[in-house]
Enzyme design. Structure first.
Site, PDB file in Angstrom:
ATOM      1  N   GLU A 293      58.398  -6.994  45.513  1.00 18.52           N
ATOM      2  CA  GLU A 293      57.558  -7.206  44.359  1.00 18.52           C
ATOM      3  C   GLU A 293      56.982  -8.643  44.234  1.00 18.52           C
ATOM      4  O   GLU A 293      57.199  -9.290  45.205  1.00 18.52           O
ATOM      5  CB  GLU A 293      58.099  -6.890  43.083  1.00 18.52           C
ATOM      6  CG  GLU A 293      58.259  -5.234  42.776  1.00 18.52           C
ATOM      7  CD  GLU A 293      57.161  -4.847  42.224  1.00 18.52           C
ATOM      8  OE1 GLU A 293      56.322  -5.665  41.855  1.00 18.52           O
ATOM      9  OE2 GLU A 293      57.074  -3.563  41.911  1.00 18.52           O
TER      10      GLU A 293
ATOM     11  N   ARG B 179      65.378  -3.472  32.324  1.00 16.84           N
ATOM     12  CA  ARG B 179      65.513  -4.826  32.816  1.00 16.84           C
ATOM     13  C   ARG B 179      64.025  -5.230  32.690  1.00 16.84           C
ATOM     14  O   ARG B 179      63.080  -4.626  32.541  1.00 16.84           O
ATOM     15  CB  ARG B 179      65.878  -4.677  34.088  1.00 16.84           C
ATOM     16  CG  ARG B 179      64.990  -3.945  35.233  1.00 16.84           C
ATOM     17  CD  ARG B 179      65.335  -4.296  36.563  1.00 16.84           C
ATOM     18  NE  ARG B 179      64.820  -3.172  37.480  1.00 16.84           N
ATOM     19  CZ  ARG B 179      63.519  -3.367  37.882  1.00 16.84           C
ATOM     20  NH1 ARG B 179      62.691  -4.453  37.359  1.00 16.84           N
ATOM     21  NH2 ARG B 179      63.278  -2.481  38.790  1.00 16.84           N
TER      22      ARG B 179
ATOM     23  N   ASN C  93      60.537  -6.642  34.444  1.00 17.81           N
ATOM     24  CA  ASN C  93      59.845  -6.336  35.804  1.00 17.81           C
ATOM     25  C   ASN C  93      58.941  -7.277  36.066  1.00 17.81           C
ATOM     26  O   ASN C  93      59.177  -8.325  36.489  1.00 17.81           O
ATOM     27  CB  ASN C  93      59.325  -5.024  35.419  1.00 17.81           C
ATOM     28  CG  ASN C  93      58.823  -4.041  36.670  1.00 17.81           C
ATOM     29  OD1 ASN C  93      59.583  -4.332  37.883  1.00 17.81           O
ATOM     30  ND2 ASN C  93      57.810  -3.425  36.749  1.00 17.81           N
TER      31      ASN C  93
ATOM     32  N   GLU D 220      63.956   5.070  34.057  1.00 17.19           N
ATOM     33  CA  GLU D 220      62.643   5.372  34.022  1.00 17.19           C
ATOM     34  C   GLU D 220      62.177   6.614  33.459  1.00 17.19           C
ATOM     35  O   GLU D 220      61.457   7.513  33.790  1.00 17.19           O
ATOM     36  CB  GLU D 220      62.051   5.549  35.685  1.00 17.19           C
ATOM     37  CG  GLU D 220      62.257   4.563  36.331  1.00 17.19           C
ATOM     38  CD  GLU D 220      61.567   4.181  37.871  1.00 17.19           C
ATOM     39  OE1 GLU D 220      61.079   5.426  38.328  1.00 17.19           O
ATOM     40  OE2 GLU D 220      62.101   3.111  38.460  1.00 17.19           O
TER      41      GLU D 220
ATOM     42  N   ASN E  71      54.208  -3.063  33.915  1.00 16.41           N
ATOM     43  CA  ASN E  71      53.677  -3.401  35.217  1.00 16.41           C
ATOM     44  C   ASN E  71      52.510  -4.213  35.265  1.00 16.41           C
ATOM     45  O   ASN E  71      51.585  -3.742  34.624  1.00 16.41           O
ATOM     46  CB  ASN E  71      53.647  -2.212  36.162  1.00 16.41           C
ATOM     47  CG  ASN E  71      54.588  -2.225  37.290  1.00 16.41           C
ATOM     48  OD1 ASN E  71      54.948  -3.429  37.838  1.00 16.41           O
ATOM     49  ND2 ASN E  71      55.248  -1.076  37.762  1.00 16.41           N
TER      50      ASN E  71
ATOM     51  N   ASP F 232      50.618   0.268  39.795  1.00 17.33           N
ATOM     52  CA  ASP F 232      51.902  -0.885  39.920  1.00 17.33           C
ATOM     53  C   ASP F 232      51.260  -2.124  39.939  1.00 17.33           C
ATOM     54  O   ASP F 232      50.164  -2.226  38.956  1.00 17.33           O
ATOM     55  CB  ASP F 232      52.654  -0.380  41.159  1.00 17.33           C
ATOM     56  CG  ASP F 232      54.049  -1.119  41.104  1.00 17.33           C
ATOM     57  OD1 ASP F 232      54.299  -2.024  40.493  1.00 17.33           O
ATOM     58  OD2 ASP F 232      55.004  -0.460  41.676  1.00 17.33           O
TER      59      ASP F 232
HETATM   60  C1  BGC Z   1      59.438  -1.116  39.235  1.00 15.95           C
HETATM   61  C2  BGC Z   1      60.339  -0.044  40.037  1.00 15.95           C
HETATM   62  C3  BGC Z   1      59.424   1.199  39.864  1.00 15.95           C
HETATM   63  C4  BGC Z   1      58.009   1.317  40.173  1.00 15.95           C
HETATM   64  C5  BGC Z   1      57.517   2.620  40.093  1.00 15.95           C
HETATM   65  C6  BGC Z   1      58.053  -1.049  40.142  1.00 15.95           C
HETATM   66  O1  BGC Z   1      57.268  -2.182  39.543  1.00 15.95           O
HETATM   67  O2  BGC Z   1      60.101  -2.506  39.501  1.00 15.95           O
HETATM   68  O3  BGC Z   1      61.498  -0.188  39.607  1.00 15.95           O
HETATM   69  O4  BGC Z   1      60.383   2.362  40.556  1.00 15.95           O
HETATM   70  O5  BGC Z   1      57.446  -0.058  39.720  1.00 15.95           O
HETATM   71  O6  BGC Z   1      56.026   2.599  39.815  1.00 15.95           O
HETATM   72 CA    CA Z   2      55.507  -3.882  39.940  1.00 11.31          CA
END
Ligand code: BGC
Ligand code: CA
Length: 290
Positions: A16, A99, A101, A120, A147, A197
């Site tokens: 990531e 958490r 992200n 999730e 995200n 994402d």
């Molecule tokens: C998250 C993951 C998640 C994924 C799914 C990521 O940014 O950190 O935990 O499974 O996105 O879209």
């Molecule tokens: Ca991400």
């Protein structure tokens, strides 16, 4: 290199947060689930990795020097020499099922980052804004997974998504940091396209979107029209950013989490870092002004 190339073969569970650090000609990225930060110097191929006591979920540069990032609980300073973090503000230390992200800095040096429900399925995630004076602001709520904050070239539009709900939202972003006009910019159906994402905006003001579970990046015009699709050889594409001395290379992170042995055998590069030259350049990542 106008083909997607694997530039670091590694089974990151949750690659990531790619960040190009121009002063070092290096790409930093994180593996959230393995509590690691990785660094690649593309010119020499030199690789280095650090393991922290807790995950770094996003990483940005600080104008004053050094790095700040997010851990599961909140915003921290990150010191690579000692491999330690120090808290700035930890707004979700009391929420064990959440958490932090993804996170990104806007054109005014403010750090935007949000939280997600670890399993999730509950909309317990919040988007925060950390200002240069270190004051924290709650900007939006009701996310299952926050995200990919990204900002238009003129800084007046912010893109931010909820991966589980499948929406990339656009907001009007004011100079004072307030947002309004939240609207769906695009919506993905998971079974067809995966989940939205990480994202980045290029110098032509188009949005590059990583499709988690969708094995691709797409480039979207400000109208939402899909201009280009870039297939990746792995399903879980998590984020992308522009790097290289000319900012002409997209660095793309991926994830090997939650894959069966059979899927891993079919997609052996899962978790690796990829590069691709799309023929358009990016903009330098903004640095936190605090
Ligand atoms: C998250 C993951 C998640 C994924 C799914 C990521 O940014 O950190 O935990 O499974 O996105 O879209
Ligand atoms: Ca991400």
């Amino acid at each position: 290199m106008n083909e997607v190339t694997c530039v670091w073969q590694i089974p990151a569970l949750l690659g990531e947060g790619p960040l190009w650090v121009a002063q070092e000609n290096a790409l930093y990225w994180v593996d959230i689930l393995q509590r690691q930060v990785h660094r690649l110097e593309p010119a020499s191929g030199h690789q280095r990795s650090w393991t922290f006591a807790e995950p770094i979920t996003s990483l940005v540069q600080r104008q004053a020097g050094g790095f700040v990032g997010t851990t599961p609980d909140g915003f921290v300073t990150v010191d690579f020499e000692s491999q330690t973090v120090a808290p700035i503000v930890l707004p979700e230390a009391h929420l064990p099922h959440n958490r932090f992200n993804d996170g990104k800095v806007d054109g005014y040096g403010r750090y935007w980052s949000g939280t997600m429900h670890k399993h999730e399925h509950e909309a317990s995630g919040t988007l925060y804004r950390l200002d240069p004076d270190l004051s924290l602001h709650t900007m939006d709520t009701g996310y299952i997974i926050t995200n990919g904050p990204a900002f238009s070239v003129d800084g007046k539009t912010m893109y931010h998504n909820d991966s589980v709900k499948g929406f990339v939202y656009a907001f009007d972003l004011q100079k004072d940091g307030t947002v309004g006009g939240k609207r769906p910019f695009t919506k993905l159906t998971f079974s067809e396209n995966g989940a939205p994402d990480g994202m980045t905006v290029d110098s032509e003001n188009c949005l590059w979107l990583a499709h988690y579970g969708g094995a691709r990046l797409t480039r979207l015009a400000p109208s939402g029209e899909i201009l280009q699709v870039v297939p990746l050889p792995v399903p879980n594409v998590t984020s992308c950013t522009f790097g290289g001395p000319q900012l002409d290379t997209l660095y793309i992170t991926t994830a090997a989490q939650n894959m069966s042995p059979a899927e891993l055998e079919k997609y052996p590069l899962s978790g690796s870092l990829f590069a691709y030259q799309p023929g358009v350049k990016g903009l330098p990542a903004a640095q936190f002004a605090g």
